[in-house]
Design a protein around this motif. Sequence first.
Motif, PDB file in Angstrom:
ATOM      1  N   GLU A  44      -0.153   2.999  -6.126  1.00 19.33           N
ATOM      2  CA  GLU A  44      -0.134   2.738  -4.679  1.00 19.33           C
ATOM      3  C   GLU A  44       0.922   3.564  -3.963  1.00 19.33           C
ATOM      4  O   GLU A  44       0.724   4.070  -2.855  1.00 19.33           O
ATOM      5  CB  GLU A  44       0.142   1.249  -4.506  1.00 19.33           C
ATOM      6  N   SER A  45       2.098   3.642  -4.586  1.00 17.50           N
ATOM      7  CA  SER A  45       3.213   4.333  -3.912  1.00 17.50           C
ATOM      8  C   SER A  45       4.309   4.536  -4.953  1.00 17.50           C
ATOM      9  O   SER A  45       4.275   3.946  -6.045  1.00 17.50           O
ATOM     10  CB  SER A  45       3.759   3.474  -2.770  1.00 17.50           C
ATOM     11  N   ARG A  48       5.817   1.259  -5.783  1.00 14.65           N
ATOM     12  CA  ARG A  48       5.023   0.429  -6.710  1.00 14.65           C
ATOM     13  C   ARG A  48       5.223   0.909  -8.144  1.00 14.65           C
ATOM     14  O   ARG A  48       5.334   0.095  -9.070  1.00 14.65           O
ATOM     15  CB  ARG A  48       3.545   0.491  -6.324  1.00 14.65           C
ATOM     16  N   ASP A 121       8.091  -9.673  -4.876  1.00 16.14           N
ATOM     17  CA  ASP A 121       7.836  -8.610  -3.898  1.00 16.14           C
ATOM     18  C   ASP A 121       7.383  -9.203  -2.556  1.00 16.14           C
ATOM     19  O   ASP A 121       8.139  -9.173  -1.590  1.00 16.14           O
ATOM     20  CB  ASP A 121       6.806  -7.633  -4.457  1.00 16.14           C
ATOM     21  N   ARG A 122       6.191  -9.710  -2.531  1.00 17.41           N
ATOM     22  CA  ARG A 122       5.594 -10.135  -1.262  1.00 17.41           C
ATOM     23  C   ARG A 122       5.363 -11.644  -1.256  1.00 17.41           C
ATOM     24  O   ARG A 122       4.657 -12.171  -2.108  1.00 17.41           O
ATOM     25  CB  ARG A 122       4.246  -9.436  -1.064  1.00 17.41           C
ATOM     26  N   ARG A 175       6.904  -6.042   8.771  1.00 17.55           N
ATOM     27  CA  ARG A 175       7.446  -4.814   9.372  1.00 17.55           C
ATOM     28  C   ARG A 175       6.761  -4.527  10.721  1.00 17.55           C
ATOM     29  O   ARG A 175       7.392  -4.107  11.677  1.00 17.55           O
ATOM     30  CB  ARG A 175       7.273  -3.636   8.407  1.00 17.55           C
ATOM     31  N   ASN A 225       6.286   2.880   4.864  1.00 17.91           N
ATOM     32  CA  ASN A 225       6.878   3.260   3.579  1.00 17.91           C
ATOM     33  C   ASN A 225       7.165   4.750   3.551  1.00 17.91           C
ATOM     34  O   ASN A 225       6.698   5.506   4.418  1.00 17.91           O
ATOM     35  CB  ASN A 225       6.029   2.785   2.394  1.00 17.91           C
ATOM     36  N   ASP A 255      11.525   1.737   2.154  1.00 20.93           N
ATOM     37  CA  ASP A 255      11.535   1.735   0.691  1.00 20.93           C
ATOM     38  C   ASP A 255      12.805   2.347   0.132  1.00 20.93           C
ATOM     39  O   ASP A 255      13.372   1.837  -0.820  1.00 20.93           O
ATOM     40  CB  ASP A 255      10.317   2.449   0.048  1.00 20.93           C
TER      41      ASP A 255
HETATM   42  O1  GYE Z   1       6.937  -0.915   0.915  1.00 21.45           O
HETATM   43  C1  GYE Z   1       5.155   0.004  -0.412  1.00 21.45           C
HETATM   44  C2  GYE Z   1       4.387  -0.612  -1.559  1.00 21.45           C
HETATM   45  O2  GYE Z   1       5.235  -4.494  -1.174  1.00 21.45           O
HETATM   46  C3  GYE Z   1       7.347  -3.807  -0.314  1.00 21.45           C
HETATM   47  O3  GYE Z   1       4.241  -1.961  -1.166  1.00 21.45           O
HETATM   48  C4  GYE Z   1       6.104  -3.397  -1.062  1.00 21.45           C
HETATM   49  C5  GYE Z   1       5.390  -2.287  -0.395  1.00 21.45           C
HETATM   50  C6  GYE Z   1       6.218  -1.012  -0.269  1.00 21.45           C
HETATM   51  O4  GYE Z   1       3.275   0.068  -1.846  1.00 21.45           O
HETATM   52  O5  GYE Z   1       5.599   1.295  -0.693  1.00 21.45           O
END
Ligand code: GYE
Length: 322
Positions: A44-45, A48, A121-122, A175, A225, A255
């Motif tokens: 995802e990023s 992640r 995380d969330r 955010r 992000n 991030d």
């Molecule tokens: O900001 C993003 C990731 O849940 C805080 O999910 C995370 C977010 C983060 O893919 O980069």
Amino acid sequence: MKKVVSLVLALMLVFSLAACNGKDKAKKDDGKITVGVVQTNANESDWRTANTKSMNEAFAEAGFETKMVFGEGDHAKQIAQAQQLIQEEVDYLVILGLQSAGWEDVAKAAKDAGIPLIMADRKLDLTEDLYTAMVCSDFEAEGVKAVDWLKTQDMDEVNIVVLGGDTGSSAQLGRSKAIEDGAAANGWNIVFNQNMKGWDETLAKQAVADLIASGKEFNVIYAENDNMARGACDAMDAAGITYGKTGDVKVIAFDANKWALEKVLAGEFNLDIECNPLHGPRLVSLIQSLEKGEKIEKNVYVEEEMFDAETITQAIVDARSY
Ligand code: GYE
């Protein structure tokens, strides 16, 4: 003779069932704690990736068995994966939700099965009786840090491009709420406000390129992000628009990946709000406390910093671990 055969078959069935239970029982009795992890997406990023690595490494070091599954953008799939892990009788269920809503049935099933549910995380939309612990970031507070910083920038007119994360994730909701409330309170204009599926860098780049081509004026990028902030900067580069510490457009990111802090240091990003992904050690400590029957703090928000191009140093960047 028939009675003897029936008896033998019955005994074979009983022993085979016992062996099966015995095998399962043996697996449970090897002392290993099994942690089921319902993760969002594998790629995802960069955040992640660091988050997944942190959990895998910390759980392995602690001697836990990890069963990690990935929703890959599909909320219904995450729900099914969580229910499957409950069926497999994991000892703990850690959920990182693509969506914050829709987890009640999973939480009730885990509770009925006696499996502690931990949100990481969330934060998920669950009442406190439906989860054991929470180790999350306060995303609205992260956004408020960015708003407070923007207020200090003494800009005559503020025209903001909001590049949101996955719609409905608590990270995006928090955010986005912060910047939308901040713009309303300070008379700023949000000239673009769209969420990028999967926090996707390429989608963010294309959205900004299209906006530039449309002639829309803006002087702030609020990217939820780092990856999307980088995509926006690539689009501005292609159009010859200056940004960052000495440019026409201010860039705000979230991030604080190490590579992104290099961009803050170089003056390409004006501000980066930390969202710490290293939940592995925190979750190990929490699970070990629960195993010992110790009292735990139910709701923990991770301490997080922010990094300003005006004050960041190479030493700060070098000291970062993700
Ligand atoms: O900001 C993003 C990731 O849940 C805080 O999910 C995370 C977010 C983060 O893919 O980069």
